[in-house]
Design an enzyme around this catalytic site. Structure first.
Site, PDB file in Angstrom:
ATOM      1  N   GLY A  18      15.825   7.002  -3.596  1.00 53.53           N
ATOM      2  CA  GLY A  18      16.810   6.009  -4.011  1.00 53.53           C
ATOM      3  C   GLY A  18      18.219   6.532  -3.963  1.00 53.53           C
ATOM      4  N   ARG A  24      23.933   7.396   1.344  1.00 51.81           N
ATOM      5  CA  ARG A  24      24.170   7.222   2.782  1.00 51.81           C
ATOM      6  C   ARG A  24      24.765   5.843   3.085  1.00 51.81           C
ATOM      7  NH1 ARG A  24      19.052   8.455   6.146  1.00 51.81           N
ATOM      8  NH2 ARG A  24      20.582   8.268   7.833  1.00 51.81           N
ATOM      9  N   CYS A  46       8.715  11.476  -4.012  1.00 50.28           N
ATOM     10  CA  CYS A  46       7.972  10.877  -2.902  1.00 50.28           C
ATOM     11  C   CYS A  46       7.739  11.870  -1.775  1.00 50.28           C
ATOM     12  CB  CYS A  46       8.722   9.653  -2.374  1.00 50.28           C
ATOM     13  SG  CYS A  46       7.902   8.875  -0.962  1.00 50.28           S
ATOM     14  N   CYS A  51       4.277  10.348  -2.613  1.00 48.91           N
ATOM     15  CA  CYS A  51       3.746   9.468  -1.571  1.00 48.91           C
ATOM     16  C   CYS A  51       3.383  10.194  -0.279  1.00 48.91           C
ATOM     17  CB  CYS A  51       4.768   8.383  -1.220  1.00 48.91           C
ATOM     18  SG  CYS A  51       5.847   7.839  -2.526  1.00 48.91           S
ATOM     19  N   LYS A  54       0.688  13.067  -0.579  1.00 46.60           N
ATOM     20  CA  LYS A  54      -0.519  12.361  -1.024  1.00 46.60           C
ATOM     21  C   LYS A  54      -1.166  11.628   0.137  1.00 46.60           C
ATOM     22  CE  LYS A  54      -0.301   8.368  -2.062  1.00 46.60           C
ATOM     23  NZ  LYS A  54       0.011   7.734  -3.345  1.00 46.60           N
ATOM     24  N   TYR A 180      -2.944   4.464 -11.332  1.00 52.75           N
ATOM     25  CA  TYR A 180      -3.123   4.597  -9.887  1.00 52.75           C
ATOM     26  C   TYR A 180      -3.055   6.045  -9.420  1.00 52.75           C
ATOM     27  CZ  TYR A 180       1.833   5.263  -8.685  1.00 52.75           C
ATOM     28  OH  TYR A 180       3.098   5.779  -8.540  1.00 52.75           O
ATOM     29  N   ILE A 181      -2.263   6.904 -10.084  1.00 50.67           N
ATOM     30  CA  ILE A 181      -2.172   8.301  -9.652  1.00 50.67           C
ATOM     31  C   ILE A 181      -3.508   9.009  -9.877  1.00 50.67           C
ATOM     32  CG2 ILE A 181      -1.078  10.533 -10.092  1.00 50.67           C
ATOM     33  CD1 ILE A 181       1.511   9.019 -10.734  1.00 50.67           C
ATOM     34  N   GLU A 184      -6.159   7.623  -7.392  1.00 45.52           N
ATOM     35  CA  GLU A 184      -5.954   8.097  -6.023  1.00 45.52           C
ATOM     36  C   GLU A 184      -6.404   9.544  -5.863  1.00 45.52           C
ATOM     37  OE1 GLU A 184      -2.209   5.392  -4.394  1.00 45.52           O
ATOM     38  OE2 GLU A 184      -1.780   7.344  -5.304  1.00 45.52           O
ATOM     39  N   HIS A 452      -9.798 -13.134  14.425  1.00 46.86           N
ATOM     40  CA  HIS A 452     -11.215 -12.836  14.245  1.00 46.86           C
ATOM     41  C   HIS A 452     -11.682 -11.773  15.234  1.00 46.86           C
ATOM     42  CE1 HIS A 452     -15.353 -13.668  13.115  1.00 46.86           C
ATOM     43  NE2 HIS A 452     -15.662 -13.712  14.409  1.00 46.86           N
ATOM     44  N   GLU A 457      -8.447 -12.240   8.019  1.00 42.92           N
ATOM     45  CA  GLU A 457      -8.628 -13.664   8.271  1.00 42.92           C
ATOM     46  C   GLU A 457      -9.133 -14.402   7.026  1.00 42.92           C
ATOM     47  OE1 GLU A 457     -12.077 -14.942  10.756  1.00 42.92           O
ATOM     48  OE2 GLU A 457     -12.463 -12.792  10.938  1.00 42.92           O
TER      49      GLU A 457
END
Length: 463
Positions: A18, A24, A46, A51, A54, A180-181, A184, A452, A457
């Site tokens: 971030g 930048r 990250c 991220c 991982k 979630y950590i 995972e 398909h 789908e």
């Protein structure tokens, strides 16, 4: 006090995703910008311990699973072996290359990189390595770090950062936490051959996601051999040097008396994260407001209640995801330095898609069913669901589920939420996230011709 050595238009404290994106973009608008980072490497959580590494490790785990499945398609590959150290070395080299790319990008954009820890003097000045830097606009984007439980012996365990420092593969792992950590990393450990037990305080996992995702993930993780200690509370960790499994973890459970224990060679804490604010000397900013968990509060434009000081990303604490911090950072830089056309630029935090790189993968965007019923009333929502076996498993003896849920409201059946779990859902979700962000209805989904045979789908053929 040291004299002001440099004056900037904008100072960004934190060289994570971030902060880097904001710096930048501000420089691209012509601002004179400095990025201050004290960890010695750019990219934040990250790139370094989140991220990116991982996902590299997840890819390795997924390849191991595919090799196991090969025999069901007539492919003989022999018994695979896995070299944890080789993967770590290759992964570390990849991350180091990314660190270099980040630093070169700053140079290319004429952003000054200041290596050191920032401490506020007042709302327009910070001190870094005994040098004072000044700017009328200062962004706090310092991220967060894992929480370690306050129990005896907790220092013998590792956190999610420490996962990436492991030089060899543990044989038997305890993962404490079921967000979630934890989920995972438990899936990665298991797929690569470690024996895994997950400790969770409730009967459920992934409690901040739709119940369909948590329930389906739990069912599948148990099927593939991951153990769970539900309703558990860890109470202590002891280390015995020289033992094959040197860590003895103790815990209690709500539905039994007494204390249980077991031995492991790795105990991983995944009980949450907390913002990085300790070194900032926030006391120098009278009136700065912190949330209940220590996050630096800001409004919808990322303004704190101290003029000229801003907060975003994990230290801000809303939707703590890398792409969210990047998007919020760019919007803030546009508003501050992009001219009148960006005067009202801000990130819309509604309907942000996110995925879980579990085994299987899962994805979600919008409201959960519980949230939708609470916000709109049960009589005003409708839920479409599908549950099936991915064709990948047509020839395998086991049939892991793929599950999908679409939540809509009103006569037009506007889509409020989409929740997916199963093979490929991490890649499926992004396009549907665009549609939901644009206000798609169930009819819009119905009007899209299905591709398909795919799992995706099912999203446009639910009845």
């Amino acid at each position: 006090m040291a004299p002001v050595s440099k004056i900037f238009d904008f100072i960004v404290i934190g060289g994570g995703s971030g902060g880097m994106a904001c710096a930048r973009r501000a420089a691209a608008h012509g601002a004179k910008v400095a990025v201050v980072e004290g960890s010695g490497r750019l990219g934040g959580t990250c790139v370094n311990v989140g991220c990116v590494p991982k996902k590299v490790t997840f890819n390795g785990a997924s390849i191991m699973e595919a090799i196991e499945d090969a025999k069901y398609y007539g492919i003989s590959v022999g018994k695979p072996t896995f070299d944890w150290g080789f993967l770590k070395q290759a992964r570390d080299a990849y991350v180091k290359r990314l660190n270099g790319i980040y630093e070169r990008n700053l140079t290319k954009e004429n952003v000054e990189y200041v290596d050191g820890m920032a401490s506020f003097i007042n709302s327009t000045e910070i001190k870094v390595n005994d040098v004072v830097l000044r700017a009328n606009h200062i962004l706090i984007a310092t991220g967060g770090h894992p929480i370690i439980p306050r129990i005896d012996g907790a220092e013998h365990g590792i956190d999610s950062d420490g996962f990436f420092d492991l030089e060899s593969q543990p044989k038997k792992v305890a993962v404490v936490g079921s967000g979630y950590i934890g989920i995972e990393l438990a899936g990665i450990f298991n797929a690569l051959g470690s024996h895994v037990t997950v400790f969770t305080r409730t009967p459920h996992i992934l409690r901040h996601h739709d119940a369909m995702i948590g329930d389906t993930m739990l069912q599948e993780m148990k099927r593939i051999g991951i153990k769970f200690e539900h309703n558990s509370s860890v109470s202590g960790l002891k280390k015995s040097e020289g033992a094959a499994l040197p860590l003895e973890l103790s815990w209690t459970t709500a539905d039994s008396s007494g204390t249980s224990s077991d031995s492991f060679d790795c105990v991983l804490w995944a009980i949450g994260r907390t913002p990085n604010t300790k070194a900032l000397n926030l006391a120098a900013l009278p009136g700065i407001e912190l949330g209940r968990h220590g996050h630096i509060l800001a409004d919808e434009f990322q303004n704190t209640n101290v003029e000229g000081v801003y907060s975003l990303g994990d230290v801000f604490g809303k939707s703590e995801l890398t792409p969210v911090a990047i998007a919020a950072g760019r919007k803030l830089a546009d508003r501050l330095f992009g001219g009148a056309q960006f005067a009202n630029a801000k990130l819309d935090y509604v309907n942000i898609p996110t995925v879980i790189f579990g085994h299987p993968t899962a994805g979600t965007v919008g409201l959960t069913e519980e949230q939708a019923r609470s916000e709109y009333g049960s009589d005003n929502i409708k839920v479409y669901q599908a549950r099936f076996t991915n064709m990948y498993n047509a020839l395998t003896p086991y049939k892991p589920p793929t599950a999908m849920k679409l939540i809509v409201t009103g006569p037009q059946e506007k889509v409020l939420g989409l929740h997916l779990i199963g093979r490929g859902c991490d890649e499926i979700l992004q396009g549907f996230g665009v549609a939901i962000k644009m206000g798609a209805t169930k009819k819009d989904f119905d009007n899209c011709v299905a591709i398909h045979p795919t799992s995706a789908e099912e999203i446009v053929t639910m009845r």
